[in-house]
Design a protein around this motif. Sequence first.
Motif, short mmCIF file in Angstrom:
data_model
loop_
_atom_site.label_atom_id
_atom_site.label_comp_id
_atom_site.label_asym_id
_atom_site.label_seq_id
_atom_site.Cartn_x
_atom_site.Cartn_y
_atom_site.Cartn_z
N VAL A 53 66.19 4.75 -51.71
CA VAL A 53 67.35 5.50 -52.17
C VAL A 53 68.16 5.93 -50.95
O VAL A 53 67.60 6.25 -49.90
CB VAL A 53 66.88 6.74 -52.97
CG1 VAL A 53 68.04 7.64 -53.35
CG2 VAL A 53 66.09 6.30 -54.19
N GLN A 54 69.47 5.93 -51.09
CA GLN A 54 70.33 6.36 -49.99
C GLN A 54 70.04 7.82 -49.66
O GLN A 54 69.82 8.63 -50.56
CB GLN A 54 71.80 6.19 -50.36
CG GLN A 54 72.75 6.50 -49.23
CD GLN A 54 74.19 6.19 -49.62
OE1 GLN A 54 74.52 5.97 -50.77
NE2 GLN A 54 75.05 6.19 -48.63
N GLU A 55 70.02 8.15 -48.38
CA GLU A 55 69.74 9.53 -47.96
C GLU A 55 70.76 10.48 -48.57
O GLU A 55 71.97 10.29 -48.42
CB GLU A 55 69.78 9.63 -46.43
CG GLU A 55 69.41 11.00 -45.93
CD GLU A 55 69.33 11.07 -44.41
OE1 GLU A 55 69.12 12.19 -43.89
OE2 GLU A 55 69.46 10.03 -43.73
N PRO A 56 70.29 11.51 -49.27
CA PRO A 56 71.22 12.45 -49.89
C PRO A 56 71.78 13.43 -48.86
O PRO A 56 71.29 13.50 -47.73
CB PRO A 56 70.35 13.17 -50.93
CG PRO A 56 68.97 13.08 -50.40
CD PRO A 56 68.90 11.79 -49.61
N ASN A 57 72.78 14.20 -49.28
CA ASN A 57 73.40 15.16 -48.36
C ASN A 57 72.75 16.54 -48.47
O ASN A 57 73.35 17.54 -48.14
CB ASN A 57 74.91 15.25 -48.61
CG ASN A 57 75.23 15.66 -50.03
OD1 ASN A 57 74.33 15.86 -50.85
ND2 ASN A 57 76.49 15.80 -50.34
N PHE A 58 71.52 16.57 -48.95
CA PHE A 58 70.75 17.81 -49.02
C PHE A 58 69.36 17.55 -48.47
O PHE A 58 68.91 16.41 -48.37
CB PHE A 58 70.67 18.34 -50.47
CG PHE A 58 70.19 17.33 -51.47
CD1 PHE A 58 68.83 17.14 -51.70
CD2 PHE A 58 71.10 16.56 -52.19
CE1 PHE A 58 68.39 16.20 -52.62
CE2 PHE A 58 70.67 15.62 -53.12
CZ PHE A 58 69.31 15.45 -53.34
N VAL A 59 68.68 18.63 -48.10
CA VAL A 59 67.34 18.52 -47.54
C VAL A 59 66.35 18.22 -48.66
O VAL A 59 66.38 18.85 -49.71
CB VAL A 59 66.94 19.83 -46.81
CG1 VAL A 59 65.52 19.75 -46.30
CG2 VAL A 59 67.90 20.11 -45.68
N CYS A 60 65.49 17.25 -48.42
CA CYS A 60 64.49 16.85 -49.42
C CYS A 60 63.10 17.31 -48.99
O CYS A 60 62.78 17.30 -47.81
CB CYS A 60 64.46 15.32 -49.58
SG CYS A 60 65.95 14.64 -50.26
N LYS A 61 62.29 17.66 -49.98
CA LYS A 61 60.89 17.94 -49.71
C LYS A 61 60.20 16.61 -49.42
O LYS A 61 60.62 15.56 -49.90
CB LYS A 61 60.23 18.61 -50.90
CG LYS A 61 60.75 20.00 -51.17
CD LYS A 61 60.05 20.59 -52.37
CE LYS A 61 60.60 21.95 -52.71
NZ LYS A 61 59.98 22.51 -53.92
N GLU A 62 59.12 16.69 -48.65
CA GLU A 62 58.38 15.49 -48.28
C GLU A 62 57.16 15.31 -49.18
O GLU A 62 56.50 16.29 -49.53
CB GLU A 62 57.93 15.61 -46.82
CG GLU A 62 57.36 14.34 -46.25
CD GLU A 62 57.12 14.43 -44.76
OE1 GLU A 62 56.22 13.71 -44.28
OE2 GLU A 62 57.80 15.21 -44.08
N ILE A 63 56.88 14.07 -49.56
CA ILE A 63 55.67 13.81 -50.34
C ILE A 63 54.45 13.99 -49.44
O ILE A 63 54.57 13.93 -48.20
CB ILE A 63 55.66 12.41 -50.99
CG1 ILE A 63 55.53 11.30 -49.95
CG2 ILE A 63 56.87 12.21 -51.87
CD1 ILE A 63 55.20 9.93 -50.54
N LEU A 64 53.29 14.20 -50.05
CA LEU A 64 52.06 14.41 -49.29
C LEU A 64 51.25 13.13 -49.15
O LEU A 64 50.22 13.12 -48.49
CB LEU A 64 51.21 15.48 -49.99
CG LEU A 64 51.92 16.83 -50.20
CD1 LEU A 64 51.05 17.74 -51.04
CD2 LEU A 64 52.27 17.45 -48.86
N GLY A 65 51.70 12.06 -49.78
CA GLY A 65 51.00 10.78 -49.71
C GLY A 65 50.74 10.22 -51.09
O GLY A 65 51.07 10.82 -52.11
N LYS A 66 50.12 9.05 -51.13
CA LYS A 66 49.78 8.42 -52.40
C LYS A 66 48.57 9.11 -53.02
O LYS A 66 47.70 9.63 -52.32
CB LYS A 66 49.42 6.94 -52.19
CG LYS A 66 50.59 6.04 -51.93
CD LYS A 66 50.12 4.60 -51.88
CE LYS A 66 51.27 3.65 -51.60
NZ LYS A 66 50.82 2.25 -51.57
#
Length: 89
Positions: A53-66
Amino acid sequence: MPQFIKVRFGPLDARRYTYLNAGDPVAIGDFVKVPDARNPDSWKRVEVMETDVQEPNFVCKEILGKVTGEDVDKALMASVNFADGIADQ
């Protein structure tokens, strides 16, 4: 290289949420862990619906892994109520 993904929290959810994946690449259909907003010591299982997905203009939370088989085993064991004698049967 960071990967932005869209996930859903439940199989009937129409809404998608954007997260950052800074680890190994994930694919559509993978289940990943995201931080639980209500309990900082816990995580929620979500399904990847879109990748790259294109990088949004807001800060995203990070996933912790699979989500792994070990994660599933731990969740199942945590749900067993040993006080009721289930483990003794």
